[in-house]
Design a protein around this motif. Structure first.
Motif, mmCIF file in Angstrom:
data_model
loop_
_atom_site.group_PDB
_atom_site.id
_atom_site.type_symbol
_atom_site.label_atom_id
_atom_site.label_comp_id
_atom_site.label_asym_id
_atom_site.label_seq_id
_atom_site.Cartn_x
_atom_site.Cartn_y
_atom_site.Cartn_z
ATOM 1 N N ASN A 73 0.862 -1.194 0.000
ATOM 2 C CA ASN A 73 0.000 0.000 0.000
ATOM 3 C C ASN A 73 0.888 1.231 0.000
ATOM 4 O O ASN A 73 2.105 1.138 0.166
ATOM 5 C CB ASN A 73 -0.946 -0.009 1.210
ATOM 6 N N ASP A 74 0.281 2.397 -0.181
ATOM 7 C CA ASP A 74 1.034 3.648 -0.155
ATOM 8 C C ASP A 74 1.327 4.046 1.286
ATOM 9 O O ASP A 74 0.482 3.874 2.181
ATOM 10 C CB ASP A 74 0.252 4.762 -0.855
ATOM 11 N N ARG A 108 5.482 3.071 -1.939
ATOM 12 C CA ARG A 108 4.537 1.953 -1.984
ATOM 13 C C ARG A 108 5.282 0.701 -1.563
ATOM 14 O O ARG A 108 6.339 0.366 -2.089
ATOM 15 C CB ARG A 108 3.957 1.775 -3.377
ATOM 16 N N ARG A 123 8.662 2.518 -5.268
ATOM 17 C CA ARG A 123 7.383 1.919 -5.644
ATOM 18 C C ARG A 123 7.603 0.413 -5.835
ATOM 19 O O ARG A 123 8.233 -0.027 -6.788
ATOM 20 C CB ARG A 123 6.859 2.527 -6.938
#
Length: 661
Positions: free
Chosen positions: A504-505, A542, A653
């Motif tokens: 998740n972020d 992320r 990310r």
């Protein structure tokens, strides 16, 4: 050219006779001409003298030309047939016999007491010397060659029949004179430095001694013959060395291919087939086989063959060969290759009969033995009978060693493979056990911690102060035990491939500040300086922030635990699409030898029973695996007494969990 006429004082000089030199010569010549008969005077005319000189010069020129032509023929034979002496000797003898106007001749090479005729030449009327090509000086004492051995000088006999030093002393000389009709005899030695290596012999059937020029020509041929012999010897040695070198290169190439096969594959059949093929090709045999000893059956089984017909392979495969078979027992006892130059002379046995029927006569067997363990046999077979050369035996020993290595590698690989399967099963059972036990332990432990929390919150009434202190101690130890159980559970899940990242972020800034708040009190209790360095603007990340927080908490907690004075600092940065977070401390540092070990399970720098810092040695191992699951890397930079810096980098990310290799 005649000089100028002497004049003046020169004309007045006289010898004992009192006449001027030139005048006396002229007067003597004049008196001779005057007193000579008329016919004589005509023959001695200037024209006749000129013709005589021209004829003599022409003859000498023709002789020189013939000798040069003969030498050219010999040189052409030497250059056109390198390494071959017979054409050279024949050309030499033919030209020498013709130029010297001999009836017949021969060229001998010396072999100790024996002179062997290697070239013979005769004209149509000559005697054929081929009927006696060998002269043994021990059986023919007194012949000219016997004298040549002692003197090493030219022997020139104008008339053999009149020379009593040779005639009547042995049958060979009598035959040479009476039957062959030899009268004038010439022997020219062939000398290499001071060593007599042969001779060139010339014979005439008339009493006419050889001229100095003819003898000189034969001497030249003898010298050329020595040079040709030496060149041939050197050329043959060069060819032999070249062949040996080429064979050695071929052997090295074959051994390289065998070594590559041994190292590149663990398929025993492939490796053994390569070995036996190269052994047959390089040993000059036609067929070969490798037998492997099977301990359970107490016999050798055929495992690889080359050059053998299917019927022969089938027949040999049915033969039971034990260690007590005579040839095998002899090979194993001596631990060296044993050859049979001719199987027909060997003791009768089933395997010998089979190979003889297949057309093989010679056999070479090399043992494959490691210590006291019998591993197998390497066998090559040849259709032609005869002993094997030493280099072939040595070569087979080398291939036997390669075969032994291949068999041992294959056995070890299968053992390791089997042990690996067993360890895999055991590890799976261990992981499942730890996962189950961790779950079973966490459930009651969470209940204990829940009740301690209720007691400390006075849910069951005001707890006495002494009780509260004990309950707080129980709660602290329970939480520590819960942390250990969680570590074991995480490790078990990671090993079983069951730990999955929840992507998740998240904010790196919030994650770092959360860790700072959680451990700031612990740093303050040790009076350590605790700082955080963050860039003003960081991109949104992320990944699994809960697991990364666990990693950072472990690194910071270790830094505070092992640092007694100084500072602990957290620094974060973002470059090239990745976050790098470093935790620096001023603790005792880590030796280079321990820097890799600390990332392994249950490993600590201080693992002695008297260690002052607690821990199971799982935290860094779990942290490293979590970082790697994000596609990142965890490492340490440290030196004794200079502190440590633990850093990890992860992609900003993370789109999916990285596969473990």
């Amino acid at each position: 050219m005649p000089g100028p006429e002497p004049t003046g004082e020169a004309m007045r000089r006289t010898r004992a006779g009192g006449y001027p030199i030139k005048a006396r010569r002229r007067n003597t010549a004049t008196l001779k001409r005057r007193n000579a008969p008329k016919a004589t005077r005509r023959r001695s005319s200037p024209t006749a003298v000129k013709e005589t000189k021209v004829a003599r010069l022409t003859r000498e020129l023709q002789e020189a030309l013939a000798q040069q032509t003969a030498i050219s023929d010999v040189l052409r034979a030497i250059s056109s047939t390198p390494g071959e002496l017979e054409p050279v000797f024949n050309a030499m003898l033919e030209n020498a016999t013709r130029i010297c106007e001999a009836t017949f001749g021969n060229l001998f090479l010396r072999e100790g007491h024996i002179f062997r005729a290697v070239a013979v030449h005769t004209n149509k009327q000559g005697y054929d010397l081929r009927r006696n090509p060998v002269i043994d000086l021990r059986e023919n004492p007194g012949v000219p060659l016997d004298q040549l051995v002692n003197t090493k000088k030219i022997i020139h006999i104008p008339d053999l029949r009149a020379d009593q030093s040779y005639i009547g002393k042995n049958d060979r000389m009598v035959s040479l004179v009476e039957i062959a009709g030899a009268r004038t005899f010439l022997v020219v030695p062939m000398l290499k430095e001071d060593e007599l290596i042969g001779s060139i012999n010339m014979y005439r059937q008339e009493i006419r001694p050889f001229t100095d020029k003819q003898i000189e020509l034969v001497e030249n041929f003898a010298a050329q013959a020595v040079i040709a012999i030496e060149n041939t010897r050197l050329l043959n040695e060069l060819r032999q060395r070249t062949e040996e070198l080429a064979h050695s290169v071929e052997e090295l190439r074959a051994l390289g291919e065998v070594s590559q096969a041994v190292n590149s594959t663990l398929d025993l059949e492939t490796v053994l087939s390569t070995i036996v093929a190269k052994a047959v090709q390089l040993s000059g045999t036609e067929a070969g086989a490798i037998y492997v000893y099977e301990e359970a059956a107490h016999e050798f089984r055929l495992r690889a063959t080359y050059g053998m017909a299917p019927a022969l392979i089938d027949a040999l495969s049915r033969v039971h060969i034990g260690v007590d078979e005579p040839t095998v027992a002899l090979v194993l006892a001596g631990r060296e290759p044993i050859q049979a130059a001719d199987l027909r002379g060997e003791a009768a046995s089933e395997i010998n009969e089979i190979t003889l029927r297949a057309g093989y006569r010679a056999r070479l067997v090399a043992p494959l033995i490691r210590g006291d363990e019998v591993v197998g046999l390497l066998v090559v077979r040849r259709r032609a009978p005869g002993a094997f050369a030493k280099n072939t035996i040595d070569l087979l020993k080398t291939f036997a060693a390669q075969s032994l290595l291949a068999i041992q590698n294959a056995r070890l690989f299968h053992e390791i493979e089997d042990k690996g399967r067993q360890l895999g099963i055991a590890s799976k059972h261990k992981t499942q056990f730890l996962a189950n036990m961790s779950h079973e332990l966490r459930t009651p432990l969470n209940a204990v911690l829940g009740y301690t929390e209720l007691i400390l919150d006075n849910i069951y009434g005001e707890a006495p102060e002494k009780m509260r202190a004990v309950v707080e101690r129980v709660q602290a130890n329970g939480k520590h035990l819960l942390g250990l159980i969680n570590d074991v559970l995480d490790l078990s899940k990671i090993e079983a491939g069951q730990l999955m990242l929840s992507l998740n972020d998240y904010s790196i800034k919030e994650m770092v500040q959360g860790v700072y708040v959680a451990v700031e009190a612990l740093a303050s209790s040790k009076k350590l300086s605790f700082t955080v360095e963050l860039p003003p603007a960081l991109p949104v990340a992320r990944g699994d922030d809960r697991r990364l927080t666990q990693v950072l908490l472990n690194l910071v907690g270790n830094a505070i635990k092992f640092t007694d004075q100084g500072e602990v600092a957290i620094k974060a940065s973002a470059t090239n699409g990745a976050y790098t977070i470093a935790v620096r401390d001023t603790g005792p540092g880590i030796l280079p030898a321990d820097q890799e070990k600390i990332f392994e399970e249950f490993q600590q720098v201080d693992s002695s029973p008297t260690k002052t810092k607690s821990g199971t040695g799982l935290g860094l191992s779990i942290a490293k695996r979590i970082v790697e699951m994000h596609g990142g890397r965890l490492w340490v930079e440290s030196s004794p007494a200079c502190g440590s810096t633990f850093s990890f980098t992860v992609p900003i990310r993370v789109e999916r969990q990285a596969e473990r290799q």
